[in-house]
Design a protein around this motif. Structure first.
Motif, PDB file in Angstrom:
ATOM      1  N   GLU A 170       0.824  -1.206   0.000  1.00  0.00           N
ATOM      2  CA  GLU A 170       0.000   0.000   0.000  1.00  0.00           C
ATOM      3  C   GLU A 170       0.858   1.256   0.000  1.00  0.00           C
ATOM      4  OE1 GLU A 170      -0.643  -2.702   1.820  1.00  0.00           O
ATOM      5  OE2 GLU A 170      -2.750  -3.186   1.536  1.00  0.00           O
ATOM      6  N   TYR A 171       1.933   1.244   0.795  1.00  0.00           N
ATOM      7  CA  TYR A 171       2.817   2.409   0.836  1.00  0.00           C
ATOM      8  C   TYR A 171       3.553   2.600  -0.495  1.00  0.00           C
ATOM      9  CZ  TYR A 171       1.871   3.066   5.757  1.00  0.00           C
ATOM     10  OH  TYR A 171       1.242   3.310   6.951  1.00  0.00           O
ATOM     11  N   GLN A 172       3.889   1.506  -1.162  1.00  0.00           N
ATOM     12  CA  GLN A 172       4.534   1.622  -2.469  1.00  0.00           C
ATOM     13  C   GLN A 172       3.594   2.272  -3.481  1.00  0.00           C
ATOM     14  OE1 GLN A 172       6.076  -2.160  -3.778  1.00  0.00           O
ATOM     15  NE2 GLN A 172       7.334  -2.411  -1.955  1.00  0.00           N
ATOM     16  N   ILE A 173       2.310   1.901  -3.428  1.00  0.00           N
ATOM     17  CA  ILE A 173       1.324   2.488  -4.338  1.00  0.00           C
ATOM     18  C   ILE A 173       1.158   3.977  -4.049  1.00  0.00           C
ATOM     19  CG2 ILE A 173      -1.127   2.503  -4.961  1.00  0.00           C
ATOM     20  CD1 ILE A 173      -1.041  -0.589  -4.522  1.00  0.00           C
ATOM     21  N   LYS A 203       3.276   6.012  -2.639  1.00  0.00           N
ATOM     22  CA  LYS A 203       4.498   6.711  -3.051  1.00  0.00           C
ATOM     23  C   LYS A 203       4.541   6.873  -4.568  1.00  0.00           C
ATOM     24  CE  LYS A 203       9.490   6.613  -2.798  1.00  0.00           C
ATOM     25  NZ  LYS A 203      10.686   5.876  -2.463  1.00  0.00           N
ATOM     26  N   ALA A 204       4.127   5.832  -5.305  1.00  0.00           N
ATOM     27  CA  ALA A 204       4.148   5.904  -6.765  1.00  0.00           C
ATOM     28  C   ALA A 204       3.202   6.989  -7.279  1.00  0.00           C
ATOM     29  CB  ALA A 204       3.781   4.545  -7.361  1.00  0.00           C
ATOM     30  N   ILE A 205       2.012   7.090  -6.684  1.00  0.00           N
ATOM     31  CA  ILE A 205       1.043   8.108  -7.109  1.00  0.00           C
ATOM     32  C   ILE A 205       1.591   9.503  -6.839  1.00  0.00           C
ATOM     33  CG2 ILE A 205      -1.241   9.097  -6.663  1.00  0.00           C
ATOM     34  CD1 ILE A 205      -2.155   6.181  -5.958  1.00  0.00           C
ATOM     35  N   ILE A 206       2.068   9.723  -5.627  1.00  0.00           N
ATOM     36  CA  ILE A 206       2.582  11.045  -5.257  1.00  0.00           C
ATOM     37  C   ILE A 206       3.794  11.422  -6.100  1.00  0.00           C
ATOM     38  CG2 ILE A 206       3.670  12.377  -3.405  1.00  0.00           C
ATOM     39  CD1 ILE A 206       1.877  10.745  -1.436  1.00  0.00           C
ATOM     40  N   THR A 207       4.720  10.483  -6.259  1.00  0.00           N
ATOM     41  CA  THR A 207       5.936  10.762  -7.028  1.00  0.00           C
ATOM     42  C   THR A 207       5.603  11.108  -8.475  1.00  0.00           C
ATOM     43  OG1 THR A 207       7.257   9.326  -5.600  1.00  0.00           O
ATOM     44  CG2 THR A 207       8.152   9.803  -7.786  1.00  0.00           C
ATOM     45  N   ALA A 208       4.719  10.325  -9.091  1.00  0.00           N
ATOM     46  CA  ALA A 208       4.348  10.584 -10.491  1.00  0.00           C
ATOM     47  C   ALA A 208       3.682  11.949 -10.627  1.00  0.00           C
ATOM     48  CB  ALA A 208       3.420   9.482 -10.994  1.00  0.00           C
ATOM     49  N   ARG A 209       2.789  12.281  -9.693  1.00  0.00           N
ATOM     50  CA  ARG A 209       2.100  13.572  -9.754  1.00  0.00           C
ATOM     51  C   ARG A 209       3.093  14.719  -9.578  1.00  0.00           C
ATOM     52  NH1 ARG A 209       0.287  16.927  -6.151  1.00  0.00           N
ATOM     53  NH2 ARG A 209       0.390  15.519  -4.367  1.00  0.00           N
ATOM     54  N   GLU A 210       4.004  14.582  -8.624  1.00  0.00           N
ATOM     55  CA  GLU A 210       4.980  15.642  -8.380  1.00  0.00           C
ATOM     56  C   GLU A 210       5.969  15.783  -9.548  1.00  0.00           C
ATOM     57  OE1 GLU A 210       6.559  14.640  -4.510  1.00  0.00           O
ATOM     58  OE2 GLU A 210       4.954  15.749  -3.498  1.00  0.00           O
ATOM     59  N   ILE A 236      -8.523  11.585  -4.545  1.00  0.00           N
ATOM     60  CA  ILE A 236      -7.069  11.544  -4.753  1.00  0.00           C
ATOM     61  C   ILE A 236      -6.352  11.818  -3.441  1.00  0.00           C
ATOM     62  CG2 ILE A 236      -5.121  12.697  -5.894  1.00  0.00           C
ATOM     63  CD1 ILE A 236      -7.002  12.958  -8.375  1.00  0.00           C
ATOM     64  N   SER A 237      -6.845  12.775  -2.682  1.00  0.00           N
ATOM     65  CA  SER A 237      -6.267  13.077  -1.377  1.00  0.00           C
ATOM     66  C   SER A 237      -6.340  11.852  -0.457  1.00  0.00           C
ATOM     67  CB  SER A 237      -6.991  14.260  -0.730  1.00  0.00           C
ATOM     68  OG  SER A 237      -6.488  14.504   0.560  1.00  0.00           O
ATOM     69  N   LYS A 238      -7.493  11.192  -0.447  1.00  0.00           N
ATOM     70  CA  LYS A 238      -7.649   9.985   0.380  1.00  0.00           C
ATOM     71  C   LYS A 238      -6.646   8.908  -0.032  1.00  0.00           C
ATOM     72  CE  LYS A 238     -12.579  10.472   1.416  1.00  0.00           C
ATOM     73  NZ  LYS A 238     -13.912   9.906   1.171  1.00  0.00           N
ATOM     74  N   LEU A 239      -6.467   8.722  -1.340  1.00  0.00           N
ATOM     75  CA  LEU A 239      -5.497   7.737  -1.824  1.00  0.00           C
ATOM     76  C   LEU A 239      -4.087   8.080  -1.366  1.00  0.00           C
ATOM     77  CD1 LEU A 239      -6.782   7.275  -5.481  1.00  0.00           C
ATOM     78  CD2 LEU A 239      -6.869   5.566  -3.647  1.00  0.00           C
ATOM     79  N   GLU A 240      -3.709   9.342  -1.532  1.00  0.00           N
ATOM     80  CA  GLU A 240      -2.355   9.766  -1.183  1.00  0.00           C
ATOM     81  C   GLU A 240      -2.099   9.739   0.322  1.00  0.00           C
ATOM     82  OE1 GLU A 240      -1.184  13.419  -3.051  1.00  0.00           O
ATOM     83  OE2 GLU A 240      -1.330  12.561  -5.069  1.00  0.00           O
ATOM     84  N   ALA A 260      -7.749   5.288   1.534  1.00  0.00           N
ATOM     85  CA  ALA A 260      -8.586   4.603   0.557  1.00  0.00           C
ATOM     86  C   ALA A 260      -7.744   3.540  -0.133  1.00  0.00           C
ATOM     87  CB  ALA A 260      -9.133   5.590  -0.466  1.00  0.00           C
ATOM     88  N   ASN A 261      -8.394   2.510  -0.580  1.00  0.00           N
ATOM     89  CA  ASN A 261      -7.712   1.416  -1.260  1.00  0.00           C
ATOM     90  C   ASN A 261      -8.145   1.439  -2.720  1.00  0.00           C
ATOM     91  OD1 ASN A 261      -6.260  -0.859  -1.785  1.00  0.00           O
ATOM     92  ND2 ASN A 261      -7.504  -2.227  -0.549  1.00  0.00           N
ATOM     93  N   PRO A 262      -7.266   1.862  -3.634  1.00  0.00           N
ATOM     94  CA  PRO A 262      -7.687   2.039  -5.018  1.00  0.00           C
ATOM     95  C   PRO A 262      -7.926   0.716  -5.738  1.00  0.00           C
ATOM     96  CG  PRO A 262      -5.326   2.352  -4.849  1.00  0.00           C
ATOM     97  CD  PRO A 262      -5.856   2.182  -3.443  1.00  0.00           C
ATOM     98  N   SER A 263      -8.934   0.723  -6.589  1.00  0.00           N
ATOM     99  CA  SER A 263      -9.167  -0.434  -7.449  1.00  0.00           C
ATOM    100  C   SER A 263      -8.180  -0.374  -8.612  1.00  0.00           C
ATOM    101  CB  SER A 263     -10.603  -0.401  -7.992  1.00  0.00           C
ATOM    102  OG  SER A 263     -10.758   0.701  -8.874  1.00  0.00           O
TER     103      SER A 263
END
Length: 96
Positions: A28-31, A33-40, A60-64, A68-71
């Motif tokens: 979950e933490y890897q996911i 981090k991947a979302i935040i890193t890609a967005r930044e 998006i905030s909940k995911l980051e 929330a657990n993204p599908s």
């Protein structure tokens, strides 16, 4: 001398209960981090990503924030909005 994060984590991983909990949440933490890193890396805000994906900024905030657990469908929308693809692979489990 204070310990750095890796040294502290190594010590805590000797505790079997801690190690099991860490391993349960690591993906979950890897996911996150991947979302935040890609967005930044694209230098865009959550609001801008929301507009690009059709996912609300609140979601998006909940995911980051790990609330929330993204599908897989949500991850695909995020990747598409970021102009990226998802790479998933299965790797052998190694005993540490």
């Amino acid at each position: 001398m204070s310990k750095n994060f890796r040294e502290s984590l190594k010590e805590q991983m000797e505790n079997e209960e801690f190690k099991q909990e860490w391993e349960k949440t690591e993906l979950e933490y890897q996911i996150i981090k991947a979302i935040i890193t890609a967005r930044e890396e694209k230098n865009i805000t959550q609001k801008e990503l929301a507009e690009m994906t059709g996912i609300t900024q609140n979601d998006i905030s909940k995911l980051e924030n790990g609330n929330a657990n993204p599908s897989l469908q949500t991850l695909k929308k995020l990747a598409n909005g970021l102009g990226m693809a998802i790479k998933l692979e299965f790797v052998p489990i190694t005993n540490k």
